[in-house]
Design a protein around this motif. Structure first.
Motif, PDB file in Angstrom:
ATOM      1  N   SER A  53     -10.265  -1.564  -4.082  1.00 57.55           N
ATOM      2  CA  SER A  53      -9.889  -0.048  -4.203  1.00 57.55           C
ATOM      3  C   SER A  53      -8.745   0.350  -4.870  1.00 57.55           C
ATOM      4  O   SER A  53      -8.815   1.455  -5.673  1.00 57.55           O
ATOM      5  N   LEU A  54      -7.676  -0.371  -4.699  1.00 59.35           N
ATOM      6  CA  LEU A  54      -6.248  -0.030  -5.276  1.00 59.35           C
ATOM      7  C   LEU A  54      -6.585  -0.322  -6.782  1.00 59.35           C
ATOM      8  O   LEU A  54      -5.815   0.421  -7.569  1.00 59.35           O
ATOM      9  N   PHE A  74      -8.133   2.488  -8.116  1.00 59.47           N
ATOM     10  CA  PHE A  74      -7.411   3.634  -8.221  1.00 59.47           C
ATOM     11  C   PHE A  74      -6.201   3.627  -9.430  1.00 59.47           C
ATOM     12  O   PHE A  74      -6.310   4.504 -10.368  1.00 59.47           O
ATOM     13  N   ILE A  75      -5.613   2.191  -9.584  1.00 59.28           N
ATOM     14  CA  ILE A  75      -4.657   2.211 -10.821  1.00 59.28           C
ATOM     15  C   ILE A  75      -5.230   2.412 -11.941  1.00 59.28           C
ATOM     16  O   ILE A  75      -4.707   2.967 -13.039  1.00 59.28           O
ATOM     17  N   PHE A 125       1.758   2.453  -3.304  1.00 58.67           N
ATOM     18  CA  PHE A 125       0.688   3.075  -3.993  1.00 58.67           C
ATOM     19  C   PHE A 125       0.632   4.514  -3.458  1.00 58.67           C
ATOM     20  O   PHE A 125       0.259   5.662  -4.348  1.00 58.67           O
ATOM     21  N   ASP A 126       0.747   4.852  -2.492  1.00 57.33           N
ATOM     22  CA  ASP A 126       0.887   5.840  -1.479  1.00 57.33           C
ATOM     23  C   ASP A 126       1.826   6.886  -2.192  1.00 57.33           C
ATOM     24  O   ASP A 126       1.587   8.062  -2.450  1.00 57.33           O
ATOM     25  N   TYR A 145       0.905  -1.213  -0.044  1.00 56.89           N
ATOM     26  CA  TYR A 145      -0.076  -0.077  -0.008  1.00 56.89           C
ATOM     27  C   TYR A 145       0.842   1.281   0.069  1.00 56.89           C
ATOM     28  O   TYR A 145       0.451   2.211  -0.701  1.00 56.89           O
ATOM     29  N   ASP A 203     -15.808   4.451  -3.254  1.00 56.71           N
ATOM     30  CA  ASP A 203     -14.787   4.823  -3.984  1.00 56.71           C
ATOM     31  C   ASP A 203     -15.045   6.082  -4.935  1.00 56.71           C
ATOM     32  O   ASP A 203     -14.248   7.051  -5.235  1.00 56.71           O
ATOM     33  N   HIS A 259       0.978   7.885  -5.432  1.00 59.90           N
ATOM     34  CA  HIS A 259      -0.093   9.060  -5.640  1.00 59.90           C
ATOM     35  C   HIS A 259       0.572  10.476  -5.019  1.00 59.90           C
ATOM     36  O   HIS A 259      -0.021  11.460  -5.652  1.00 59.90           O
ATOM     37  N   LEU A 318      -6.588   7.718  -3.177  1.00 59.41           N
ATOM     38  CA  LEU A 318      -6.501   6.167  -2.507  1.00 59.41           C
ATOM     39  C   LEU A 318      -7.353   5.654  -1.514  1.00 59.41           C
ATOM     40  O   LEU A 318      -8.094   6.645  -1.073  1.00 59.41           O
ATOM     41  N   ASN A 349      -8.130   5.567   2.011  1.00 59.28           N
ATOM     42  CA  ASN A 349      -7.516   6.249   2.864  1.00 59.28           C
ATOM     43  C   ASN A 349      -7.171   5.353   4.109  1.00 59.28           C
ATOM     44  O   ASN A 349      -8.153   4.699   4.608  1.00 59.28           O
ATOM     45  N   ARG A 385      -9.708  -3.242   0.319  1.00 60.59           N
ATOM     46  CA  ARG A 385      -8.433  -2.334   0.017  1.00 60.59           C
ATOM     47  C   ARG A 385      -7.917  -2.789  -1.467  1.00 60.59           C
ATOM     48  O   ARG A 385      -7.641  -1.918  -2.412  1.00 60.59           O
TER      49      ARG A 385
END
Length: 469
Positions: free
Chosen positions: A99-100, A103-104, A55-56, A52, A280, A59, A74, A76, A96
């Motif tokens: 959700s990732l 995001f991508i 990814f953070d 994670y 999301d 971002h 992301l 949160n 999660r």
């Protein structure tokens, strides 16, 4: 000659989250499956592993490199109100992971972010991502430390002095429409979320009732297997009519329990996928709202600088004519001077009613004029990009809602199709079942009085426990 813009195929999924342990620390790794024809990524089909925190960092880098763009949010770390349990439960990790992936995929759908160098490094199947991270200036919380002031650094100190921007923009109608649609969409998403949370509870109740109903029919098969003295008979000891009825009761019970499990599977999809996707999308809207606020702040920066510039210019003219600084203006310019000096490293004496003060004002006015031009460029860029970002958001939003509804409809279709297949295959054999009433009045009194029913129920439960049914 202009080089044509080449659009490469890039398909990404995030799957198989695995919780790992390193000493006393625990973390989850996610497998990013990539399929592409982009020569920059060297391979056509491969998998990389990221945490994670990776990814953070991606971002943060995108936000730093593209401050005027809507960077997809992301999931949160702190916003866990819709997650039950800790960070390493199956529910949390599964949501999660979903959700990732959202995001991508939002990032690669963005025409500008897709071409970002940091994204390519993040997706590369090499050790370069680790090297890249080690060269970043990170603090203890893995946040990027901005060592160089941004172009609008001066105006960041001057923000929020106005409650509302007054500069008339050619995009004013666009912004009003964007804000109106954004608030309506957020309200509608909240309503759908609340309604479907109730639907999940109702369907959970249906699932439990079907399972309970199936258990009761299963008990009836035990009754039919027993003779009138309560002695259990094997299936080969039953007469043909009773055997048929036992099998049909058993099948009926199994179908009820299967239907209950189908509702349970549907609820799992709704909670882990559909409602999670809605959350999301809500977070995406919040990020859009934050970008709108930031755009307004940049307009305020420009207005503040313009206000200071007008005051400084007026005071210079007043000093040239032999006047002196007013206390209000002197305080304003002194405040501004301290802020500008703290950023630029300039140091100087306080303003004096002399030629030195005029020279000092000239220096401040020159700096203010440069900063005003820069602030205008910044807020105009924000305005232009915000209109484009809203258009991009609309496309992503429409795609995500359409996909979510299609997947939801498929899950309902699967539930009803499986249930139909099960019940359509169940044909009650009405022919050949001719059970005679073998109970006389004494037998009915013996076996079906209130006390006898309670006793029989206890015996059935004990037999079911022994048979592990």
């Amino acid at each position: 000659m202009k080089v044509p813009d080449v659009h490469y195929h890039l398909e990404i999924s995030v799957t198989n989250p695995v919780v790992e342990h390193e000493g006393s620390a625990s973390f989850t790794i996610y497998h990013i499956n990539i399929e592409t024809n982009n020569p920059r990524l060297t391979k056509s089909k491969y998998t990389v592993v990221r945490r994670y925190s990776d990814f953070d960092i991606l971002h943060q880098c995108l936000s730093f490199d593209h401050p005027t763009l809507l960077i997809p949010p992301l999931p949160n770390k702190q916003r866990l109100e819709y997650i039950k349990g800790g960070r390493f439960t199956d529910e949390f990790v599964s949501k999660r992971c979903n959700s990732l992936e959202i995001f991508i995929n939002r990032v690669i759908k963005h025409p500008v972010l897709l071409k970002s160098e940091v994204l390519m490094i993040f997706l590369e199947d090499s050790d370069y991502w680790s090297t890249y991270k080690s060269n970043l200036h990170l603090n203890e919380s893995n946040s990027i430390v901005h060592t160089n002031p941004s172009v609008e650094g001066v105006t960041d100190f001057l923000m929020n002095s106005f409650k509302k921007p007054h500069v008339e923009s050619k995009y004013s109608k666009n912004f009003k429409e964007i804000e109106h649609q954004r608030l309506n969409l957020q309200d509608n998403l909240n309503k759908v979320d609340r309604i479907y949370s109730k639907v999940v509870n109702k369907q959970d109740s249906i699932s439990r009732e079907l399972n309970s109903f199936g258990d009761e029919f299963n008990k009836l098969t035990i009754l039919l297997n027993n003779d009138f003295n309560g002695k259990y008979r094997e299936e080969n000891q039953l007469d043909d009519e009773t055997k048929v009825l036992v099998n049909e009761f058993r099948t009926f019970s199994e179908n009820l329990k299967k239907s209950g499990s189908y509702y349970n599977d549907l609820n799992q999809f709704i909670e882990f996928k559909y409602l999670n996707n809605l959350k999301d999308l809500e977070h995406y809207l919040i990020a859009l709202g934050n970008l709108i606020k930031l755009k307004d702040y940049k307009v305020l920066d420009y207005e503040m600088l313009n206000n200071y510039l007008e005051k400084a210019t007026a005071e210079r003219e007043n000093l040239i004519r032999g006047g002196s600084l007013t206390s209000t203006t002197e305080g304003t310019i002194s405040f501004l001077s301290r802020k500008l000096e703290s950023l630029t490293g300039l140091r100087g004496s306080s303003l004096l009613p002399s030629s030195a003060s005029i020279e000092k004002l000239n220096s401040r006015i020159s700096l203010l004029e440069r900063e005003k031009v820069q602030a205008k460029q910044v807020y105009e860029q924000f305005e232009k990009d915000l209109v484009d970002e809203w258009s991009q958001f609309q496309k992503v939003k429409d795609d995500e809602i359409s996909q979510s509804l299609n997947e939801l409809s498929e899950e309902y279709t699967r539930l009803y199709s499986k249930s139909y297949e099960d019940w359509n295959a169940f044909k009650l054999n009405k022919e050949g079942i001719k059970l005679q009433n073998k109970l006389d009045d004494d037998a009915r009194s013996k076996y079906f009085s209130a006390n006898a029913v309670i006793k029989n129920d206890e015996e059935i439960k004990e037999l079911l426990h022994e048979m592990k049914i």
